[in-house]
Design a protein around this motif. Structure first.
Motif, PDB file in Angstrom:
ATOM      1  N   ASP A  39     -18.160 -30.850 -23.339  1.00 15.62           N
ATOM      2  CA  ASP A  39     -18.325 -30.165 -24.526  1.00 15.62           C
ATOM      3  C   ASP A  39     -16.978 -29.242 -25.053  1.00 15.62           C
ATOM      4  OD1 ASP A  39     -21.065 -30.783 -24.830  1.00 15.62           O
ATOM      5  OD2 ASP A  39     -21.862 -28.716 -24.198  1.00 15.62           O
ATOM      6  N   ALA A  40     -16.299 -28.796 -23.992  1.00 17.49           N
ATOM      7  CA  ALA A  40     -14.912 -28.221 -23.990  1.00 17.49           C
ATOM      8  C   ALA A  40     -13.824 -29.141 -24.398  1.00 17.49           C
ATOM      9  CB  ALA A  40     -14.734 -27.530 -22.778  1.00 17.49           C
ATOM     10  N   LEU A  41     -13.624 -30.370 -23.929  1.00 18.02           N
ATOM     11  CA  LEU A  41     -12.569 -31.313 -24.084  1.00 18.02           C
ATOM     12  C   LEU A  41     -12.803 -32.538 -24.988  1.00 18.02           C
ATOM     13  CD1 LEU A  41     -11.382 -31.087 -20.264  1.00 18.02           C
ATOM     14  CD2 LEU A  41     -10.753 -29.856 -22.194  1.00 18.02           C
ATOM     15  N   ALA A  42     -13.875 -33.239 -25.152  1.00 20.91           N
ATOM     16  CA  ALA A  42     -13.857 -34.501 -25.732  1.00 20.91           C
ATOM     17  C   ALA A  42     -13.258 -34.472 -27.079  1.00 20.91           C
ATOM     18  CB  ALA A  42     -15.354 -34.787 -25.729  1.00 20.91           C
ATOM     19  N   ALA A  43     -13.848 -33.473 -28.002  1.00 20.06           N
ATOM     20  CA  ALA A  43     -13.518 -33.272 -29.297  1.00 20.06           C
ATOM     21  C   ALA A  43     -12.131 -32.942 -29.226  1.00 20.06           C
ATOM     22  CB  ALA A  43     -14.400 -32.584 -30.203  1.00 20.06           C
ATOM     23  N   THR A  44     -11.620 -31.674 -28.545  1.00 20.24           N
ATOM     24  CA  THR A  44     -10.354 -31.149 -28.336  1.00 20.24           C
ATOM     25  C   THR A  44      -9.411 -32.426 -28.143  1.00 20.24           C
ATOM     26  OG1 THR A  44     -11.351 -29.106 -27.705  1.00 20.24           O
ATOM     27  CG2 THR A  44      -9.013 -29.335 -27.490  1.00 20.24           C
ATOM     28  N   LEU A  45      -9.555 -33.188 -27.268  1.00 16.27           N
ATOM     29  CA  LEU A  45      -8.661 -34.216 -26.839  1.00 16.27           C
ATOM     30  C   LEU A  45      -8.756 -35.576 -27.734  1.00 16.27           C
ATOM     31  CD1 LEU A  45      -8.398 -33.296 -23.080  1.00 16.27           C
ATOM     32  CD2 LEU A  45      -7.066 -32.546 -24.752  1.00 16.27           C
ATOM     33  N   GLY A  46      -9.756 -35.690 -28.408  1.00 14.80           N
ATOM     34  CA  GLY A  46     -10.094 -36.902 -29.027  1.00 14.80           C
ATOM     35  C   GLY A  46     -10.420 -38.096 -28.165  1.00 14.80           C
ATOM     36  N   LEU A  47     -11.606 -37.740 -27.232  1.00 16.39           N
ATOM     37  CA  LEU A  47     -12.000 -38.613 -26.225  1.00 16.39           C
ATOM     38  C   LEU A  47     -13.444 -38.685 -26.472  1.00 16.39           C
ATOM     39  CD1 LEU A  47     -10.616 -36.893 -23.093  1.00 16.39           C
ATOM     40  CD2 LEU A  47      -9.687 -38.961 -24.179  1.00 16.39           C
ATOM     41  N   ASP A  48     -13.992 -40.003 -26.168  1.00 15.02           N
ATOM     42  CA  ASP A  48     -15.464 -40.379 -26.052  1.00 15.02           C
ATOM     43  C   ASP A  48     -15.812 -39.497 -24.687  1.00 15.02           C
ATOM     44  OD1 ASP A  48     -17.776 -41.932 -25.031  1.00 15.02           O
ATOM     45  OD2 ASP A  48     -17.261 -42.934 -27.086  1.00 15.02           O
ATOM     46  N   ALA A  49     -17.154 -39.159 -24.846  1.00 12.01           N
ATOM     47  CA  ALA A  49     -17.734 -38.276 -23.690  1.00 12.01           C
ATOM     48  C   ALA A  49     -17.864 -39.291 -22.492  1.00 12.01           C
ATOM     49  CB  ALA A  49     -19.228 -38.044 -24.208  1.00 12.01           C
ATOM     50  N   ALA A  50     -17.955 -40.459 -22.641  1.00 14.11           N
ATOM     51  CA  ALA A  50     -17.830 -41.559 -21.659  1.00 14.11           C
ATOM     52  C   ALA A  50     -16.477 -41.739 -20.814  1.00 14.11           C
ATOM     53  CB  ALA A  50     -18.303 -43.150 -21.887  1.00 14.11           C
ATOM     54  N   GLN A  51     -15.386 -41.079 -21.317  1.00 15.76           N
ATOM     55  CA  GLN A  51     -14.072 -40.974 -20.712  1.00 15.76           C
ATOM     56  C   GLN A  51     -14.018 -39.968 -19.747  1.00 15.76           C
ATOM     57  OE1 GLN A  51     -11.801 -41.685 -24.540  1.00 15.76           O
ATOM     58  NE2 GLN A  51     -10.290 -42.230 -23.083  1.00 15.76           N
ATOM     59  N   ILE A  52     -15.051 -39.046 -19.716  1.00 12.36           N
ATOM     60  CA  ILE A  52     -14.886 -37.915 -18.647  1.00 12.36           C
ATOM     61  C   ILE A  52     -16.036 -37.961 -17.503  1.00 12.36           C
ATOM     62  CG2 ILE A  52     -15.167 -35.342 -18.503  1.00 12.36           C
ATOM     63  CD1 ILE A  52     -14.696 -35.173 -21.382  1.00 12.36           C
ATOM     64  N   PHE A  53     -15.393 -38.246 -16.517  1.00 18.25           N
ATOM     65  CA  PHE A  53     -16.409 -38.602 -15.247  1.00 18.25           C
ATOM     66  C   PHE A  53     -16.545 -37.355 -14.323  1.00 18.25           C
ATOM     67  CE2 PHE A  53     -15.012 -42.390 -16.831  1.00 18.25           C
ATOM     68  CZ  PHE A  53     -15.659 -43.706 -16.266  1.00 18.25           C
ATOM     69  N   LYS A  54     -17.862 -37.814 -13.756  1.00 13.43           N
ATOM     70  CA  LYS A  54     -18.355 -36.759 -12.967  1.00 13.43           C
ATOM     71  C   LYS A  54     -18.067 -37.450 -11.546  1.00 13.43           C
ATOM     72  CE  LYS A  54     -23.042 -37.804 -13.918  1.00 13.43           C
ATOM     73  NZ  LYS A  54     -24.283 -37.470 -14.487  1.00 13.43           N
ATOM     74  N   THR A  55     -18.013 -36.354 -10.462  1.00 13.06           N
ATOM     75  CA  THR A  55     -18.006 -36.954  -8.928  1.00 13.06           C
ATOM     76  C   THR A  55     -19.359 -36.313  -8.309  1.00 13.06           C
ATOM     77  OG1 THR A  55     -15.569 -36.597  -9.154  1.00 13.06           O
ATOM     78  CG2 THR A  55     -16.452 -36.755  -6.960  1.00 13.06           C
ATOM     79  N   LEU A  56     -19.944 -37.308  -7.614  1.00 13.84           N
ATOM     80  CA  LEU A  56     -21.012 -36.861  -7.042  1.00 13.84           C
ATOM     81  C   LEU A  56     -21.041 -37.242  -5.502  1.00 13.84           C
ATOM     82  CD1 LEU A  56     -23.808 -38.188  -9.703  1.00 13.84           C
ATOM     83  CD2 LEU A  56     -22.646 -35.751  -9.272  1.00 13.84           C
ATOM     84  N   VAL A  57     -21.535 -36.592  -4.788  1.00 12.44           N
ATOM     85  CA  VAL A  57     -21.357 -36.860  -3.194  1.00 12.44           C
ATOM     86  C   VAL A  57     -22.859 -37.352  -2.915  1.00 12.44           C
ATOM     87  CG1 VAL A  57     -20.843 -36.183  -0.795  1.00 12.44           C
ATOM     88  CG2 VAL A  57     -19.500 -35.061  -2.744  1.00 12.44           C
ATOM     89  N   ILE A  58     -22.882 -38.509  -2.189  1.00 13.11           N
ATOM     90  CA  ILE A  58     -24.337 -39.088  -1.723  1.00 13.11           C
ATOM     91  C   ILE A  58     -24.128 -39.259  -0.243  1.00 13.11           C
ATOM     92  CG2 ILE A  58     -24.416 -40.326  -3.887  1.00 13.11           C
ATOM     93  CD1 ILE A  58     -23.754 -42.760  -2.807  1.00 13.11           C
ATOM     94  N   LYS A  59     -25.069 -39.727   0.306  1.00 12.90           N
ATOM     95  CA  LYS A  59     -25.418 -40.099   1.737  1.00 12.90           C
ATOM     96  C   LYS A  59     -26.053 -41.271   1.797  1.00 12.90           C
ATOM     97  CE  LYS A  59     -26.333 -37.005   4.835  1.00 12.90           C
ATOM     98  NZ  LYS A  59     -26.885 -35.990   5.796  1.00 12.90           N
ATOM     99  N   THR A  60     -25.356 -41.970   2.544  1.00 13.73           N
ATOM    100  CA  THR A  60     -26.003 -43.474   2.383  1.00 13.73           C
ATOM    101  C   THR A  60     -26.797 -43.722   3.790  1.00 13.73           C
ATOM    102  OG1 THR A  60     -23.969 -44.310   4.062  1.00 13.73           O
ATOM    103  CG2 THR A  60     -23.853 -44.625   1.657  1.00 13.73           C
ATOM    104  N   ALA A  61     -27.693 -44.722   3.998  1.00  7.21           N
ATOM    105  CA  ALA A  61     -28.580 -44.943   4.959  1.00  7.21           C
ATOM    106  C   ALA A  61     -28.143 -44.690   6.119  1.00  7.21           C
ATOM    107  CB  ALA A  61     -29.087 -46.228   4.723  1.00  7.21           C
TER     108      ALA A  61
END
Length: 164
Positions: A39-61
């Motif tokens: 919401d803060a950066l996509a329109a301001t920087l002329g980006l598609d929302a899909a260019q902004i990535f999130k980082t999730l930490v997972i635990k494998t088996a």
């Protein structure tokens, strides 16, 4: 930019990787850190929302932590992320464990400059863009860089890891 030095930005500077840091006012009451960034950066920087990535930490088996990096608008397929990392399954990591391992606070976890470098999988869609954004290691701070540099510096595997 003053105040933008984090382990993530320091790692990029040390590796001589071209990047830019963007900041926005973080709202402590925000329910979704990723959506707040979009919401803060996509329109301001002329980006598609899909260019902004999130980082999730997972635990494998096997009980080990790993990182999944994917576009903010998408949901993570734990099964696909686990498979990309050579595991049968995965669950979301405990918040405290994720913060302790990475050295970052929730909502500011960066795939770069982590306290303990974790195995990483980045959604294959990252390479559809000439630049992507990911957390710079602090809420309200994003790094803008070439996705190939992100893959190289994290030692990540690329795989489709979104659900649906």
């Amino acid at each position: 930019m003053a105040g933008s030095a984090t382990p993530a930005t320091q790692a990029l500077t040390k590796a001589k990787v071209p990047h830019r840091v963007h900041s926005y006012d973080h709202d402590p009451s925000s329910a979704s850190y990723g959506t707040e960034a979009v919401d803060a950066l996509a329109a301001t920087l002329g980006l598609d929302a899909a260019q902004i990535f999130k980082t999730l930490v997972i635990k494998t088996a096997d009980g080990k932590l790993a990182v999944a990096v994917l576009p903010v608008p998408e949901k993570l397929s734990l099964k696909a992320a686990a498979a990309a990392l050579g595991s049968g399954k995965a669950v979301m990591a405990d918040e405290v464990e994720a913060q302790r391992s990475t050295g970052y606070v929730l909502g500011g976890i960066s795939p770069l400059g982590q306290r303990k470098k974790l195995p990483t999988v980045i959604d294959a869609s990252a390479t559809n863009w000439n630049r992507v954004l990911c957390s710079a290691g602090r809420r309200g701070l994003e790094i803008d860089l070439d996705p190939n540099d992100l893959v190289r510096l994290t030692g990540a595997v690329l795989a489709p890891i979104t659900a649906g």
